[in-house]
Design an enzyme around this catalytic site. Structure first.
Site, PDB file in Angstrom:
ATOM      1  N   LYS A  59       0.633  -1.199  -0.086  1.00  0.00           N
ATOM      2  CA  LYS A  59      -0.019  -0.043   0.093  1.00  0.00           C
ATOM      3  C   LYS A  59       0.723   1.253   0.054  1.00  0.00           C
ATOM      4  CE  LYS A  59      -4.104  -1.823   2.318  1.00  0.00           C
ATOM      5  NZ  LYS A  59      -5.210  -1.296   3.283  1.00  0.00           N
ATOM      6  N   ASP A  92      -9.877   3.062   1.915  1.00  0.00           N
ATOM      7  CA  ASP A  92     -10.013   2.657   3.392  1.00  0.00           C
ATOM      8  C   ASP A  92     -10.619   3.642   4.171  1.00  0.00           C
ATOM      9  OD1 ASP A  92      -8.794   0.203   2.899  1.00  0.00           O
ATOM     10  OD2 ASP A  92      -6.814   0.652   3.126  1.00  0.00           O
TER      11      ASP A  92
END
Ligand code: ATR
Length: 290
Positions: free
Chosen positions: A74, A110
């Site tokens: 990420k 997210d």
């Protein structure tokens, strides 16, 4: 409704991660594509650290519509993208990439997924006080999301105090919110007061995750109260010991399924331009979890 065929026009999306064998995202997205009759397919791609640049080049070369990016890529993926939206840059992590004719743009759903999930539980981040347990990737996404949404004060507790301090400084500098780090050892003592004063408490550590379900951060049950929202980003088990304590004390609770669902829904909308069939996706997650 399943997919009827894969043909010359099928658009491919997927997830780059290591490991990826247990991801629930393919089930969630393929169920959504099937429900809307979209000619898309979502695949798992097991990509080791050293293969990330080649994998991103592959997204371009093979013309994938986009990808999700998960652990451990990420943060590492950012330099390989053509553009990264501000929120993802502030978080320092990308979990969703959209391929627009070879131009790769990175997002962090997210953060938006977390806000959507807590909004569903009736939580308004504006002017709220928050406590975040943990200082890893999930804590960073949650803290930045809350700060950008107007949360007034964020207290971060982490086992390794230096990580909490770094995260607090970075989120404060990036967003202008009041963010402070507190020692993990204070959780049962002064930390309990901060938890009692918080409108939202978010548990982002791996404590209590399957198969170590007896573990929980050292927060006494008396610290929680009615009227606050207590979130655990863990979804397996569906109710951690931490959430059980909070619920016993009268707090509203939410597990990590909502965040998982809504980060997926946001990615789906970025790739397809269609509204995500959230009920179908939630059902697929539940089936996937058994
Ligand atoms: P994620 O991206 O899911 O947030 P991570 O970056 O590995 O994962 O972060 C894991 C978090 O769980 C960290 O806050 C970690 O604390 P440390 O920074 O001290 O490592 C926390 N954590 C993991 N095991 C823990 C334990 N036994 N007790 C307390 N905290 C723990």
């Amino acid at each position: 409704m399943g997919r009827s065929r894969i043909d010359g026009k099928t658009r491919v999306v997927g997830i780059l991660g290591d490991p990826v064998a247990h991801t629930l995202s393919p089930a969630m997205h393929n169920a959504a594509f099937g429900a809307l009759g979209l000619n898309f397919v979502y695949l798992p791609f097991h990509v080791r650290r050293e293969e990330l640049p080649a994998a991103v080049a592959g997204v371009r070369a093979l013309g994938l519509a986009g990808v999700n990016v998960t652990v451990p890529h990420k943060e590492a993926v950012l330099p390989y993208l053509d553009e990264v939206v501000e929120e993802a840059r502030l978080i320092g992590a990308v979990n969703t990439v959209v391929n627009n004719k070879g131009r790769l743009k990175g997002y962090n759903t997210d953060a938006t997924g977390f806000l959507k999930a807590v909004a569903e539980a009736g939580f308004d981040p504006k002017e709220a006080a928050a406590v975040v347990l943990g200082a890893g990737g999930a804590a960073r996404a949650v803290s930045v999301a809350l700060a950008l949404a107007g949360t007034r004060r964020i207290a971060i507790f982490n086992r390794t105090h230096s990580r909490a301090e770094t995260l607090a400084e970075e989120v404060a500098a990036a967003t202008g919110a009041r963010v402070m780090a507190f020692p993990w050892e204070e959780l049962p003592k002064c930390g309990a007061d901060l938890i009692g004063a918080a409108g939202i408490v978010v548990q982002t550590t791996s404590l209590g995750m399957h198969p170590e379900e007896a573990a929980a951060p050292p927060v006494p049950e008396e610290a929680f109260r009615k009227g606050q929202l207590v979130v655990d980003v863990i979804y397996n088990p569906p109710q951690t010991r931490f959430l059980r304590l909070a619920e016993k004390a009268g707090a509203r609770t939410q597990n990590g399924l909502g965040m998982l669902l809504y980060q997926g829904a946001a990615a789906f909308e970025l790739w397809t331009g269609c509204e995500a069939p959230v009920a179908v996706m939630r059902e697929a997650l539940k089936i996937g979890l058994g």
